[in-house]
Design a protein around this motif. Structure first.
Motif, PDB file in Angstrom:
ATOM      1  N   ARG A   9      -2.796   2.287  -1.750  1.00 50.07           N
ATOM      2  CA  ARG A   9      -1.822   1.623  -2.620  1.00 50.07           C
ATOM      3  C   ARG A   9      -0.464   2.309  -2.545  1.00 50.07           C
ATOM      4  NH1 ARG A   9      -3.801  -0.382  -8.452  1.00 50.07           N
ATOM      5  NH2 ARG A   9      -5.599  -0.766  -7.092  1.00 50.07           N
ATOM      6  N   GLN A  10      -0.471   3.645  -2.432  1.00 47.57           N
ATOM      7  CA  GLN A  10       0.796   4.365  -2.287  1.00 47.57           C
ATOM      8  C   GLN A  10       1.547   3.899  -1.047  1.00 47.57           C
ATOM      9  OE1 GLN A  10       0.575   8.337  -0.745  1.00 47.57           O
ATOM     10  NE2 GLN A  10       2.388   9.038  -1.851  1.00 47.57           N
ATOM     11  N   VAL A 161       3.380  -6.318   9.478  1.00 46.81           N
ATOM     12  CA  VAL A 161       1.971  -6.540   9.811  1.00 46.81           C
ATOM     13  C   VAL A 161       1.075  -5.992   8.706  1.00 46.81           C
ATOM     14  CG1 VAL A 161       0.102  -5.868  11.380  1.00 46.81           C
ATOM     15  CG2 VAL A 161       2.319  -6.594  12.304  1.00 46.81           C
ATOM     16  N   LEU A 162       1.376  -4.775   8.241  1.00 49.80           N
ATOM     17  CA  LEU A 162       0.539  -4.120   7.234  1.00 49.80           C
ATOM     18  C   LEU A 162       0.610  -4.843   5.894  1.00 49.80           C
ATOM     19  CD1 LEU A 162       1.340  -0.468   8.265  1.00 49.80           C
ATOM     20  CD2 LEU A 162      -0.935  -1.522   8.336  1.00 49.80           C
ATOM     21  N   ARG A 163       1.804  -5.308   5.501  1.00 46.74           N
ATOM     22  CA  ARG A 163       1.897  -5.988   4.206  1.00 46.74           C
ATOM     23  C   ARG A 163       1.231  -7.358   4.259  1.00 46.74           C
ATOM     24  NH1 ARG A 163       4.814 -10.612   2.164  1.00 46.74           N
ATOM     25  NH2 ARG A 163       5.792  -9.329   0.563  1.00 46.74           N
ATOM     26  N   GLU A 164       1.333  -8.067   5.377  1.00 47.63           N
ATOM     27  CA  GLU A 164       0.682  -9.370   5.470  1.00 47.63           C
ATOM     28  C   GLU A 164      -0.830  -9.211   5.625  1.00 47.63           C
ATOM     29  OE1 GLU A 164       2.207 -11.672   4.396  1.00 47.63           O
ATOM     30  OE2 GLU A 164       4.196 -12.006   5.249  1.00 47.63           O
ATOM     31  N   HIS A 165      -1.255  -8.167   6.297  1.00 49.35           N
ATOM     32  CA  HIS A 165      -2.687  -7.858   6.360  1.00 49.35           C
ATOM     33  C   HIS A 165      -3.223  -7.598   4.959  1.00 49.35           C
ATOM     34  CE1 HIS A 165      -6.449  -5.945   7.455  1.00 49.35           C
ATOM     35  NE2 HIS A 165      -6.068  -4.806   6.926  1.00 49.35           N
ATOM     36  N   ARG A 166      -2.492  -6.826   4.184  1.00 49.48           N
ATOM     37  CA  ARG A 166      -2.900  -6.578   2.801  1.00 49.48           C
ATOM     38  C   ARG A 166      -2.906  -7.885   2.007  1.00 49.48           C
ATOM     39  NH1 ARG A 166      -3.017  -2.281  -0.903  1.00 49.48           N
ATOM     40  NH2 ARG A 166      -2.869  -3.043  -3.049  1.00 49.48           N
ATOM     41  N   LEU A 241      -8.596  -3.371  -6.652  1.00 50.93           N
ATOM     42  CA  LEU A 241      -9.442  -2.412  -5.933  1.00 50.93           C
ATOM     43  C   LEU A 241      -9.956  -3.017  -4.633  1.00 50.93           C
ATOM     44  CD1 LEU A 241     -10.918   0.284  -5.750  1.00 50.93           C
ATOM     45  CD2 LEU A 241     -12.761  -0.714  -7.132  1.00 50.93           C
ATOM     46  N   ARG A 242     -10.431  -4.271  -4.695  1.00 47.19           N
ATOM     47  CA  ARG A 242     -10.913  -4.909  -3.472  1.00 47.19           C
ATOM     48  C   ARG A 242      -9.773  -5.077  -2.476  1.00 47.19           C
ATOM     49  NH1 ARG A 242     -14.771 -10.249  -2.411  1.00 47.19           N
ATOM     50  NH2 ARG A 242     -14.235 -10.440  -0.209  1.00 47.19           N
ATOM     51  N   THR A 243      -8.575  -5.390  -2.962  1.00 49.05           N
ATOM     52  CA  THR A 243      -7.415  -5.505  -2.077  1.00 49.05           C
ATOM     53  C   THR A 243      -7.162  -4.193  -1.354  1.00 49.05           C
ATOM     54  OG1 THR A 243      -6.421  -7.173  -3.531  1.00 49.05           O
ATOM     55  CG2 THR A 243      -4.958  -6.048  -1.980  1.00 49.05           C
ATOM     56  N   ASP A 244      -7.211  -3.084  -2.090  1.00 46.38           N
ATOM     57  CA  ASP A 244      -7.024  -1.766  -1.472  1.00 46.38           C
ATOM     58  C   ASP A 244      -8.106  -1.498  -0.432  1.00 46.38           C
ATOM     59  OD1 ASP A 244      -4.767  -1.137  -3.041  1.00 46.38           O
ATOM     60  OD2 ASP A 244      -6.018  -0.340  -4.645  1.00 46.38           O
ATOM     61  N   GLU A 245      -9.322  -1.868  -0.748  1.00 49.77           N
ATOM     62  CA  GLU A 245     -10.423  -1.634   0.191  1.00 49.77           C
ATOM     63  C   GLU A 245     -10.240  -2.456   1.462  1.00 49.77           C
ATOM     64  OE1 GLU A 245     -13.844  -0.643  -3.208  1.00 49.77           O
ATOM     65  OE2 GLU A 245     -13.687  -2.650  -2.335  1.00 49.77           O
ATOM     66  N   GLU A 246      -9.795  -3.710   1.312  1.00 46.27           N
ATOM     67  CA  GLU A 246      -9.553  -4.564   2.481  1.00 46.27           C
ATOM     68  C   GLU A 246      -8.418  -4.019   3.341  1.00 46.27           C
ATOM     69  OE1 GLU A 246     -11.060  -7.250   3.596  1.00 46.27           O
ATOM     70  OE2 GLU A 246     -12.414  -7.778   1.955  1.00 46.27           O
ATOM     71  N   ALA A 247      -7.490  -3.293   2.708  1.00 44.23           N
ATOM     72  CA  ALA A 247      -6.305  -2.785   3.413  1.00 44.23           C
ATOM     73  C   ALA A 247      -6.473  -1.371   3.929  1.00 44.23           C
ATOM     74  CB  ALA A 247      -5.097  -2.851   2.482  1.00 44.23           C
ATOM     75  N   ALA A 248      -7.643  -0.778   3.781  1.00 45.08           N
ATOM     76  CA  ALA A 248      -7.819   0.646   4.054  1.00 45.08           C
ATOM     77  C   ALA A 248      -7.952   0.991   5.529  1.00 45.08           C
ATOM     78  CB  ALA A 248      -9.037   1.170   3.289  1.00 45.08           C
ATOM     79  N   ALA A 249      -8.479   0.086   6.355  1.00 43.56           N
ATOM     80  CA  ALA A 249      -8.792   0.420   7.744  1.00 43.56           C
ATOM     81  C   ALA A 249      -7.601   1.003   8.518  1.00 43.56           C
ATOM     82  CB  ALA A 249      -9.352  -0.808   8.469  1.00 43.56           C
ATOM     83  N   PRO A 250      -6.390   0.453   8.404  1.00 46.21           N
ATOM     84  CA  PRO A 250      -5.278   1.043   9.148  1.00 46.21           C
ATOM     85  C   PRO A 250      -5.003   2.497   8.781  1.00 46.21           C
ATOM     86  CG  PRO A 250      -4.713  -1.160   8.410  1.00 46.21           C
ATOM     87  CD  PRO A 250      -5.997  -0.802   7.735  1.00 46.21           C
ATOM     88  N   TRP A 251      -5.177   2.832   7.519  1.00 46.39           N
ATOM     89  CA  TRP A 251      -4.860   4.195   7.083  1.00 46.39           C
ATOM     90  C   TRP A 251      -5.972   5.164   7.450  1.00 46.39           C
ATOM     91  CZ3 TRP A 251      -0.100   3.877   6.957  1.00 46.39           C
ATOM     92  CH2 TRP A 251       0.527   2.697   6.520  1.00 46.39           C
ATOM     93  N   LYS A 289       4.012  -1.383 -10.950  1.00 44.95           N
ATOM     94  CA  LYS A 289       3.299  -1.737 -12.177  1.00 44.95           C
ATOM     95  C   LYS A 289       1.779  -1.677 -11.986  1.00 44.95           C
ATOM     96  CE  LYS A 289       6.985  -2.838 -14.666  1.00 44.95           C
ATOM     97  NZ  LYS A 289       7.211  -4.226 -15.071  1.00 44.95           N
ATOM     98  N   VAL A 290       1.307  -1.896 -10.777  1.00 50.14           N
ATOM     99  CA  VAL A 290      -0.136  -1.847 -10.504  1.00 50.14           C
ATOM    100  C   VAL A 290      -0.421  -0.817  -9.416  1.00 50.14           C
ATOM    101  CG1 VAL A 290      -0.454  -4.250 -11.139  1.00 50.14           C
ATOM    102  CG2 VAL A 290      -0.054  -3.672  -8.744  1.00 50.14           C
TER     103      VAL A 290
END
Length: 290
Positions: A9-10, A161-166, A241-251, A289-290
């Motif tokens: 998320r950071q 790419v990363l923001r649209e993937h998220r 939380l699920r959004t963060d998990e879906e976005a975690a692979a690149p990091w 905010k989130v």
């Protein structure tokens, strides 16, 4: 939130402003006007800039992939956008717009310097590890575009790419939570992500917004005053939380050392972008905010 999801998320909070200059920079509006778009308000160029990676997409596809906009709002701009300029011309113009905007914000020497080159290489490594989400469309469409040669443009492309993937993963998370597009906005406003007035830009009528509030109240997710109940807050927390998990692979692919270094490199550009006053202080994404 785990340590990993907090870091994911950071990175979103850090990269989103660097991507979003395309939608707000004066240089971008000038490039849009040169293509023939009406720039008295920002939506004509916004829909063109963001949808161009999809090709000459129709209104239904944009409604589905953008998710939060009312169909009637989308229909005002799509597919008319492609009569003004074809997608390939829009894609070329958005890189010109970002080049001009970054040079205006950060200066020629910095965007051509070693710091931006290193940041671009790290961000690209992360972006190339992005995998399509369940409802993925915008992430893969941007991933399929050629990488710009200039490091500062490669950095912007990676951020995009990363923001649209998220975003693709976020749509999947909202669907899993049983939230339709307008309910997604109403429930987000209810947890304080932004005032309801901010979401008016998405084009939903008062009747549609009110009906969504009633549906959420019937599910026990909203109180009578429109604020989220405990169940509503819990549901939105699960979505994020699920959004963060879906976005975690690149990091994960970048690794902790690479992620920390990217944070270091982007700290000053992030502060300068925020401090420029170009971006709105309150936004529909809930940044800060989130």
């Amino acid at each position: 939130m785990t340590g990993e999801t907090a870091r994911v998320r950071q990175m979103w909070h850090l990269l989103e402003p660097l991507h979003a200059v395309l939608y707000y920079a004066p240089d971008a509006f000038e490039e849009a006007a040169a293509l023939g778009y009406d720039t008295e308000e920002r939506w004509a160029s916004y829909f063109a800039w963001r949808a161009a990676p999809l090709g000459a997409a129709g209104a239904d596809e944009v409604v589905r992939t953008f998710h939060s906009f009312a169909p009637a709002t989308v229909a005002q701009y799509v597919p008319a956008s492609w009569a003004t300029a074809p997608p390939e011309a829009v894609l070329a113009a958005r890189l010109r717009a970002v080049d001009r905007a970054y040079r205006a914000l950060f200066g020629d020497r910095r965007v051509e310097g070693a710091g931006f080159a290193e940041a671009a290489a790290l961000a690209r490594r992360a972006a190339e590890a992005a995998t399509p989400g369940v409802l993925g469309a915008l992430g893969p469409a941007n991933s399929a575009l050629p990488w710009p040669d200039a490091p500062h443009l490669a950095l912007w492309h990676a951020a995009t790419v990363l923001r649209e993937h998220r975003g693709d993963g976020h749509i999947a998370a909202l669907g899993a939570a049983g939230l339709d597009p307008v309910e997604s906005l109403v429930s987000f406003a209810a947890v304080g992500a932004a005032r309801p007035e901010v979401f008016a830009s998405r084009g939903w009528s008062e009747e549609e917004w009110g009906a969504a509030r009633r549906r959420l109240q019937e599910r026990g997710l909203l109180a009578a005053d429109g604020t989220a109940t405990e169940a509503g807050r819990e549901l939105r927390a699960k979505v994020e939380l699920r959004t963060d998990e879906e976005a975690a692979a690149p990091w994960r692919a970048l690794g902790e050392e690479g992620r920390v270094r990217l944070v270091e490199l982007l700290g000053e550009p992030w502060l300068e972008t925020i401090g420029s006053g170009m971006l709105p202080g309150e936004n529909t994404l809930g940044i800060g905010k989130v």
